[in-house]
Design a protein around this motif. Structure first.
Motif, PDB file in Angstrom:
ATOM      1  N   PHE A  91       0.832  -1.186   0.000  1.00 25.05           N
ATOM      2  CA  PHE A  91       0.000   0.000   0.000  1.00 25.05           C
ATOM      3  C   PHE A  91       0.873   1.244   0.000  1.00 25.05           C
ATOM      4  N   GLU A  92       0.289   2.351  -0.417  1.00 27.50           N
ATOM      5  CA  GLU A  92       1.033   3.606  -0.480  1.00 27.50           C
ATOM      6  C   GLU A  92       1.395   4.120   0.906  1.00 27.50           C
ATOM      7  N   GLY A  93       0.524   3.903   1.877  1.00 29.21           N
ATOM      8  CA  GLY A  93       0.784   4.394   3.223  1.00 29.21           C
ATOM      9  C   GLY A  93       0.381   3.370   4.257  1.00 29.21           C
ATOM     10  N   GLU A  94       0.651   3.684   5.495  1.00 25.95           N
ATOM     11  CA  GLU A  94       0.288   2.775   6.568  1.00 25.95           C
ATOM     12  C   GLU A  94      -1.225   2.826   6.810  1.00 25.95           C
ATOM     13  N   ALA A  95      -1.763   1.696   7.249  1.00 29.09           N
ATOM     14  CA  ALA A  95      -3.187   1.666   7.576  1.00 29.09           C
ATOM     15  C   ALA A  95      -3.452   2.590   8.761  1.00 29.09           C
ATOM     16  N   ARG A  96      -4.538   3.310   8.684  1.00 31.56           N
ATOM     17  CA  ARG A  96      -4.899   4.216   9.773  1.00 31.56           C
ATOM     18  C   ARG A  96      -6.120   3.650  10.490  1.00 31.56           C
ATOM     19  N   HIS A  97      -6.031   3.626  11.796  1.00 34.63           N
ATOM     20  CA  HIS A  97      -7.133   3.113  12.598  1.00 34.63           C
ATOM     21  C   HIS A  97      -7.573   4.203  13.564  1.00 34.63           C
ATOM     22  N   SER A  98      -8.850   4.493  13.534  1.00 32.73           N
ATOM     23  CA  SER A  98      -9.375   5.595  14.342  1.00 32.73           C
ATOM     24  C   SER A  98      -9.724   5.170  15.762  1.00 32.73           C
ATOM     25  N   GLY A  99      -9.782   3.859  16.007  1.00 35.65           N
ATOM     26  CA  GLY A  99     -10.244   3.382  17.304  1.00 35.65           C
ATOM     27  C   GLY A  99     -11.723   3.035  17.292  1.00 35.65           C
ATOM     28  N   ARG A 100     -12.375   3.284  16.149  1.00 37.35           N
ATOM     29  CA  ARG A 100     -13.781   2.913  15.978  1.00 37.35           C
ATOM     30  C   ARG A 100     -13.929   2.139  14.675  1.00 37.35           C
ATOM     31  N   ASP A 101     -14.820   1.154  14.691  1.00 41.45           N
ATOM     32  CA  ASP A 101     -15.010   0.356  13.484  1.00 41.45           C
ATOM     33  C   ASP A 101     -16.034   1.003  12.562  1.00 41.45           C
ATOM     34  N   VAL A 102     -16.414   0.289  11.510  1.00 37.37           N
ATOM     35  CA  VAL A 102     -17.310   0.836  10.499  1.00 37.37           C
ATOM     36  C   VAL A 102     -18.689   1.180  11.068  1.00 37.37           C
ATOM     37  N   LEU A 103     -19.063   0.540  12.173  1.00 39.87           N
ATOM     38  CA  LEU A 103     -20.356   0.819  12.808  1.00 39.87           C
ATOM     39  C   LEU A 103     -20.240   1.823  13.953  1.00 39.87           C
ATOM     40  N   GLY A 104     -19.028   2.324  14.158  1.00 35.44           N
ATOM     41  CA  GLY A 104     -18.823   3.290  15.232  1.00 35.44           C
ATOM     42  C   GLY A 104     -18.455   2.672  16.569  1.00 35.44           C
ATOM     43  N   GLY A 105     -18.357   1.339  16.608  1.00 39.80           N
ATOM     44  CA  GLY A 105     -18.005   0.663  17.859  1.00 39.80           C
ATOM     45  C   GLY A 105     -16.528   0.801  18.181  1.00 39.80           C
ATOM     46  N   GLU A 106     -16.212   0.945  19.450  1.00 35.18           N
ATOM     47  CA  GLU A 106     -14.824   1.064  19.875  1.00 35.18           C
ATOM     48  C   GLU A 106     -14.194  -0.315  20.047  1.00 35.18           C
ATOM     49  N   TYR A 107     -12.886  -0.380  19.891  1.00 38.05           N
ATOM     50  CA  TYR A 107     -12.160  -1.625  20.152  1.00 38.05           C
ATOM     51  C   TYR A 107     -10.943  -1.323  21.012  1.00 38.05           C
ATOM     52  N   ASP A 108     -10.522  -2.354  21.759  1.00 33.95           N
ATOM     53  CA  ASP A 108      -9.430  -2.176  22.716  1.00 33.95           C
ATOM     54  C   ASP A 108      -8.058  -2.223  22.063  1.00 33.95           C
ATOM     55  N   PHE A 109      -7.899  -3.137  21.103  1.00 28.90           N
ATOM     56  CA  PHE A 109      -6.587  -3.272  20.470  1.00 28.90           C
ATOM     57  C   PHE A 109      -6.729  -3.809  19.055  1.00 28.90           C
ATOM     58  N   ILE A 110      -5.663  -3.622  18.288  1.00 31.31           N
ATOM     59  CA  ILE A 110      -5.563  -4.148  16.930  1.00 31.31           C
ATOM     60  C   ILE A 110      -4.625  -5.343  16.979  1.00 31.31           C
ATOM     61  N   LEU A 111      -4.958  -6.387  16.255  1.00 33.95           N
ATOM     62  CA  LEU A 111      -4.109  -7.573  16.229  1.00 33.95           C
ATOM     63  C   LEU A 111      -3.283  -7.564  14.947  1.00 33.95           C
ATOM     64  N   ASP A 112      -1.989  -7.305  15.100  1.00 31.91           N
ATOM     65  CA  ASP A 112      -1.054  -7.237  13.981  1.00 31.91           C
ATOM     66  C   ASP A 112      -0.353  -8.584  13.792  1.00 31.91           C
ATOM     67  N   PRO A 113       0.339  -8.763  12.656  1.00 27.32           N
ATOM     68  CA  PRO A 113       1.039 -10.034  12.416  1.00 27.32           C
ATOM     69  C   PRO A 113       2.197 -10.260  13.387  1.00 27.32           C
ATOM     70  N   LEU A 114       2.518 -11.521  13.596  1.00 25.43           N
ATOM     71  CA  LEU A 114       3.760 -11.868  14.274  1.00 25.43           C
ATOM     72  C   LEU A 114       4.920 -11.513  13.344  1.00 25.43           C
ATOM     73  N   PRO A 115       6.110 -11.282  13.872  1.00 24.44           N
ATOM     74  CA  PRO A 115       7.244 -10.900  13.018  1.00 24.44           C
ATOM     75  C   PRO A 115       7.455 -11.879  11.864  1.00 24.44           C
ATOM     76  N   GLY A 116       7.596 -11.330  10.663  1.00 20.86           N
ATOM     77  CA  GLY A 116       7.849 -12.151   9.484  1.00 20.86           C
ATOM     78  C   GLY A 116       6.618 -12.749   8.846  1.00 20.86           C
ATOM     79  N   GLU A 117       5.433 -12.488   9.406  1.00 21.60           N
ATOM     80  CA  GLU A 117       4.202 -13.029   8.832  1.00 21.60           C
ATOM     81  C   GLU A 117       3.382 -11.904   8.214  1.00 21.60           C
TER      82      GLU A 117
END
Length: 205
Positions: A47-73
């Motif tokens: 992608f051209e840039g890093e993904a941006r996360h606002s802390g709210r999903d498409v329905l406006g709900g909040e989430y505690d954390f984002i689950l990113d890949p393990l190193p190398g995955e």
């Protein structure tokens, strides 16, 4: 070429085998860092840039954390159970295979393309990476049609709060095309140099 891929034929680079990947490198269609096992430890961004996360999903709900890949995955690990678990043994699904299907058990409308990193012929559980449709177009795949999401595993990036062992929390898989909050019970937390290695199970949307 001074470096060669490990021969896992995982398909995460978009080529069906490591040999096919090297052939594409020689033709200038791919570069060695496109392999997720390249010594840099991470695949280059598509992608051209890093993904941006606002802390709210498409329905406006909040989430505690984002689950990113393990190193190398290339994605957080996704643990799934096909609606017909017997297909894992019947079809001989194994590490390196590409599996497609929809997480219908959770009600997700999006078909996922998964690269299997571990398969249990006893339970039918598949531990996978989400790799995207390009990989399934490039070679053979096995269509299980529908599956249940059993769990996720990856590096937690705190948004509202860090994961807490034993708690049901709201989180966002970093690759989720729908940007929709998932919930699950955090049943493993390992402090590592790259962050908190977390497993979340009993997944619901």
């Amino acid at each position: 070429m001074a470096w060669n891929p490990p021969g896992k034929d995982c398909g995460a680079c978009g080529a069906p085998t490591c040999e096919a990947f090297l052939a594409r490198v020689r033709r200038g269609e791919k570069a060695l860092p496109d392999c997720v096992f390249y010594p840099t430890g991470t695949a280059p961004s598509r992608f051209e840039g890093e993904a941006r996360h606002s802390g709210r999903d498409v329905l406006g709900g909040e989430y505690d954390f984002i689950l990113d890949p393990l190193p190398g995955e290339v994605s957080a690990r996704k643990i799934v159970l096909p609606f017909r678990p017997d297909l894992v043994e019947k079809w001989g699904i194994a590490a390196g295979d590409i599996v497609v299907g929809r997480p219908a058990g959770a009600g997700c409308p999006v078909q996922h393309v998964l690269s299997v990193i571990r398969a249990s012929p006893v339970s039918g559980l598949l531990t996978c990476l989400v790799v995207g449709p390009e990989v399934s177009r490039a070679g053979e795949f096995k269509d299980v049609e529908a599956y249940h999401i059993v769990g996720f595993e990856g590096i937690a990036r705190a948004v509202r709060c860090e994961p807490v062992f034993g708690m049901r929390q709201r989180f966002l898989p970093g690759y989720c095309m729908m940007n929709l909050t998932h919930t699950g019970v955090v049943n493993m937390i390992l402090a590592q140099s790259g962050g908190l290695h977390v497993r979340v199970e009993d997944i619901r949307l």
